[in-house]
Scaffold this active site. Structure first.
Site, PDB file in Angstrom:
ATOM      1  N   CYS A 114     -18.438  20.699  96.449  1.00 53.34           N
ATOM      2  CA  CYS A 114     -18.680  22.063  96.940  1.00 53.34           C
ATOM      3  C   CYS A 114     -20.150  22.464  96.846  1.00 53.34           C
ATOM      4  O   CYS A 114     -20.555  23.463  97.427  1.00 53.34           O
ATOM      5  CB  CYS A 114     -17.812  23.045  96.163  1.00 53.34           C
ATOM      6  SG  CYS A 114     -16.098  22.522  96.126  1.00 53.34           S
ATOM      7  N   HIS A 254     -19.792  30.257  96.648  1.00 51.26           N
ATOM      8  CA  HIS A 254     -18.759  29.319  97.093  1.00 51.26           C
ATOM      9  C   HIS A 254     -17.429  30.059  97.142  1.00 51.26           C
ATOM     10  O   HIS A 254     -17.074  30.794  96.220  1.00 51.26           O
ATOM     11  CB  HIS A 254     -18.710  28.147  96.118  1.00 51.26           C
ATOM     12  CG  HIS A 254     -17.592  27.206  96.380  1.00 51.26           C
ATOM     13  ND1 HIS A 254     -17.265  26.776  97.642  1.00 51.26           N
ATOM     14  CD2 HIS A 254     -16.698  26.601  95.537  1.00 51.26           C
ATOM     15  CE1 HIS A 254     -16.229  25.956  97.569  1.00 51.26           C
ATOM     16  NE2 HIS A 254     -15.861  25.844  96.304  1.00 51.26           N
ATOM     17  N   ASN A 284     -10.689  27.542 100.710  1.00 45.90           N
ATOM     18  CA  ASN A 284     -11.831  26.824 100.139  1.00 45.90           C
ATOM     19  C   ASN A 284     -12.157  25.628 101.041  1.00 45.90           C
ATOM     20  O   ASN A 284     -11.360  24.701 101.149  1.00 45.90           O
ATOM     21  CB  ASN A 284     -11.448  26.375  98.725  1.00 45.90           C
ATOM     22  CG  ASN A 284     -12.536  25.587  98.028  1.00 45.90           C
ATOM     23  OD1 ASN A 284     -13.506  25.135  98.652  1.00 45.90           O
ATOM     24  ND2 ASN A 284     -12.390  25.422  96.729  1.00 45.90           N
TER      25      ASN A 284
HETATM   26  O1  UT7 Z   1     -14.071  24.187  94.791  1.00 44.51           O
HETATM   27  C1  UT7 Z   1     -13.581  24.220  93.495  1.00 44.51           C
HETATM   28  C2  UT7 Z   1     -12.095  24.167  93.574  1.00 44.51           C
HETATM   29  N1  UT7 Z   1     -11.349  24.579  92.451  1.00 44.51           N
HETATM   30  C3  UT7 Z   1     -11.058  25.852  92.134  1.00 44.51           C
HETATM   31  O2  UT7 Z   1     -11.579  26.795  92.640  1.00 44.51           O
HETATM   32  C4  UT7 Z   1      -9.996  26.031  91.116  1.00 44.51           C
HETATM   33  C5  UT7 Z   1     -10.179  27.176  90.202  1.00 44.51           C
HETATM   34  N2  UT7 Z   1      -8.885  27.568  89.675  1.00 44.51           N
HETATM   35  C6  UT7 Z   1      -8.098  28.473  90.326  1.00 44.51           C
HETATM   36  O3  UT7 Z   1      -8.467  29.005  91.358  1.00 44.51           O
HETATM   37  C7  UT7 Z   1      -6.780  28.841  89.672  1.00 44.51           C
HETATM   38  O4  UT7 Z   1      -6.674  28.174  88.441  1.00 44.51           O
HETATM   39  C8  UT7 Z   1      -5.547  28.473  90.592  1.00 44.51           C
HETATM   40  C9  UT7 Z   1      -5.490  29.413  91.781  1.00 44.51           C
HETATM   41  C10 UT7 Z   1      -5.618  27.048  91.040  1.00 44.51           C
HETATM   42  C11 UT7 Z   1      -4.266  28.670  89.782  1.00 44.51           C
HETATM   43  O5  UT7 Z   1      -4.170  30.013  89.343  1.00 44.51           O
HETATM   44  P1  UT7 Z   1      -3.837  30.312  87.796  1.00 44.51           P
HETATM   45  O6  UT7 Z   1      -3.735  31.773  87.663  1.00 44.51           O
HETATM   46  O7  UT7 Z   1      -4.874  29.599  86.957  1.00 44.51           O
HETATM   47  O8  UT7 Z   1      -2.407  29.669  87.646  1.00 44.51           O
HETATM   48  P2  UT7 Z   1      -1.896  28.523  86.658  1.00 44.51           P
HETATM   49  O9  UT7 Z   1      -2.332  27.178  87.157  1.00 44.51           O
HETATM   50  O10 UT7 Z   1      -2.217  28.885  85.242  1.00 44.51           O
HETATM   51  O11 UT7 Z   1      -0.335  28.650  86.878  1.00 44.51           O
HETATM   52  C12 UT7 Z   1       0.399  29.811  86.486  1.00 44.51           C
HETATM   53  C13 UT7 Z   1       1.810  29.679  86.976  1.00 44.51           C
HETATM   54  C14 UT7 Z   1       2.453  28.340  86.609  1.00 44.51           C
HETATM   55  O12 UT7 Z   1       3.829  28.579  86.316  1.00 44.51           O
HETATM   56  P3  UT7 Z   1       4.337  28.646  84.786  1.00 44.51           P
HETATM   57  O13 UT7 Z   1       4.020  27.307  84.202  1.00 44.51           O
HETATM   58  O14 UT7 Z   1       3.561  29.766  84.147  1.00 44.51           O
HETATM   59  O15 UT7 Z   1       5.795  28.935  84.950  1.00 44.51           O
HETATM   60  C15 UT7 Z   1       2.377  27.544  87.869  1.00 44.51           C
HETATM   61  O16 UT7 Z   1       3.391  26.560  87.989  1.00 44.51           O
HETATM   62  O17 UT7 Z   1       1.864  29.741  88.401  1.00 44.51           O
HETATM   63  C16 UT7 Z   1       2.566  28.611  88.917  1.00 44.51           C
HETATM   64  N3  UT7 Z   1       1.992  28.272  90.221  1.00 44.51           N
HETATM   65  C17 UT7 Z   1       2.464  28.773  91.372  1.00 44.51           C
HETATM   66  N4  UT7 Z   1       3.471  29.613  91.659  1.00 44.51           N
HETATM   67  C18 UT7 Z   1       3.673  29.929  92.940  1.00 44.51           C
HETATM   68  C19 UT7 Z   1       0.943  27.444  90.477  1.00 44.51           C
HETATM   69  N5  UT7 Z   1       0.724  27.392  91.798  1.00 44.51           N
HETATM   70  C20 UT7 Z   1       1.662  28.217  92.366  1.00 44.51           C
HETATM   71  C21 UT7 Z   1       1.937  28.569  93.698  1.00 44.51           C
HETATM   72  N6  UT7 Z   1       2.940  29.423  93.944  1.00 44.51           N
HETATM   73  N7  UT7 Z   1       1.205  28.106  94.744  1.00 44.51           N
END
Ligand code: UT7
Length: 327
Positions: A114, A254, A284
């Site tokens: 990125c 970004h 993204n």
């Molecule tokens: O260019 C660089 C690229 N990388 C990034 O920008 C990544 C930076 N990170 C993020 O943007 C965030 O961490 C994400 C958007 C990827 C994830 O959001 P989060 O608030 O950190 O969620 P999490 O991974 O902590 O997951 C929370 C919950 C989980 O369920 P449990 O274990 O709490 O029951 C996940 O399984 O949300 C669940 N989850 C979803 N639920 C519905 C994860 N993805 C999804 C989804 N739909 N798409």
């Protein structure tokens, strides 16, 4: 006075096919509500089988050349920031050079995820300041849909395809890139990577089943790193240019997650109306995200001569980078 590296034209391209949150709801256990509230993304563009990374780059560069009133044979160098190259060899930049007939250019890729556009611009800056070259095309271009695992809801909701370009030339009036910064931490490379399909683990059909030929990410860890290092990288280029935070006219971050962008704006004490956001439309697009946002801002007439524009990115490596422009 040594010349500065100034952007004199921008362009961008996104493919026409949209993948909306409603489409993803039909493919996976997710919802528009979850995606939008956690990321700020509504839809992203998908290139499909007939559009390659270089095709998108060519369209973006064509626009940038037109705006800068440069012809392809004036271009000395083509730098493509991409992690989704058309071929494993040669560079996508060489393919672009051929497609746009730029016979006088040297062409190569910068692989820094990125941060590809910012690092490409830093390379252009050094060639221009050292007076080796005068007109350089920098393009960030990605077909992330080709490395996205559409069975993994934690990643596939994020990524889209597109390209953004800039024509950079030497300027002796104090405008251009004032300062630039980049750093990486290879010990963290497994936080965001594509494990197989390279030389270490060459392609094997089994990878398609286990998803290791696609992008894998530990989202929350990358999130924490992004909030911390985007701020540090921003402060660094502002200080290096001898300026203060309130001097900044516009931030082009970004486009990864609206919560990361809002967190950055808060720490920088910059109001959100000075921050460019378009991730709701494109998701993204990695190295393409900043130059697409810059081009849209430029074409909307939001950039005036002398404006101080901060660009800041983070991504796989891990890597982070920033650049401060006097427009
Ligand atoms: O260019 C660089 C690229 N990388 C990034 O920008 C990544 C930076 N990170 C993020 O943007 C965030 O961490 C994400 C958007 C990827 C994830 O959001 P989060 O608030 O950190 O969620 P999490 O991974 O902590 O997951 C929370 C919950 C989980 O369920 P449990 O274990 O709490 O029951 C996940 O399984 O949300 C669940 N989850 C979803 N639920 C519905 C994860 N993805 C999804 C989804 N739909 N798409």
């Amino acid at each position: 006075m040594k010349p500065g590296a100034r952007i004199i034209g921008t362009g961008s391209y996104v493919p026409p096919t949209r993948l909306t949150n409603a489409d993803l709801e039909r493919m996976l256990d997710t919802s528009d509500e979850w995606i939008y509230s956690h990321t700020g993304i509504r839809e992203r563009r998908i290139a499909g089988d007939n559009i390659s990374t270089s095709d998108m780059a060519v369209e973006a560069i064509r626009q940038a050349l037109e705006m800068s009133q440069c012809s392809p044979d004036e271009i000395d160098m083509v730098i493509a920031g991409t992690s989704t190259s058309d071929y494993r060899m040669p560079s996508t930049a060489c393919v672009i050079q051929e497609k746009l007939s730029m016979p006088n250019a040297v062409a190569f890729d910068v692989v820094s995820a990125c941060a590809g556009f910012i690092n490409g611009l830093a390379v252009a800056k050094s060639f221009i300041e050292s007076e080796v070259y005068e007109k350089i095309v920098v393009v960030g271009c990605e077909k992330l849909s080709s490395v996205t695992n559409y069975k993994d809801r934690s990643t596939c909701i994020l990524f889209g395809d597109g390209a953004g370009a800039a024509v950079v030339t030497s300027d002796r009036n104090g405008r251009g890139v004032l300062s630039t910064f980049a750093k990486s931490d290879g010990t963290q490379r497994e936080l965001l990577w594509i494990p197989s399909g390279g030389i270490k683990y060459p392609y094997n059909p089994d990878f398609t089943d286990n998803g290791s030929d696609k992008l894998q990410m530990k989202g929350p860890d990358v999130y924490k790193f992004a909030v911390r290092e985007m701020y540090n990288a921003s402060v660094k280029v502002i200080e290096d240019a001898g300026l203060d935070l309130p001097d900044i006219s516009l931030v082009v971050p970004h486009q990864a997650n609206i919560r990361i962008i809002q967190g950055l704006a808060k720490r920088l004490q910059v109001s959100m109306d000075k921050v460019v956001v378009n991730l709701d439309k494109y998701g993204n697009t990695s190295s393409a995200s900043i130059p697409i946002a810059l081009d849209e801002t430029n074409r909307a007439g939001r950039l005036n001569a002398g404006d101080l524009v901060l660009m800041v990115a983070f991504g796989s490596g891990l890597i982070w980078a920033s650049s401060l422009l006097k427009w």
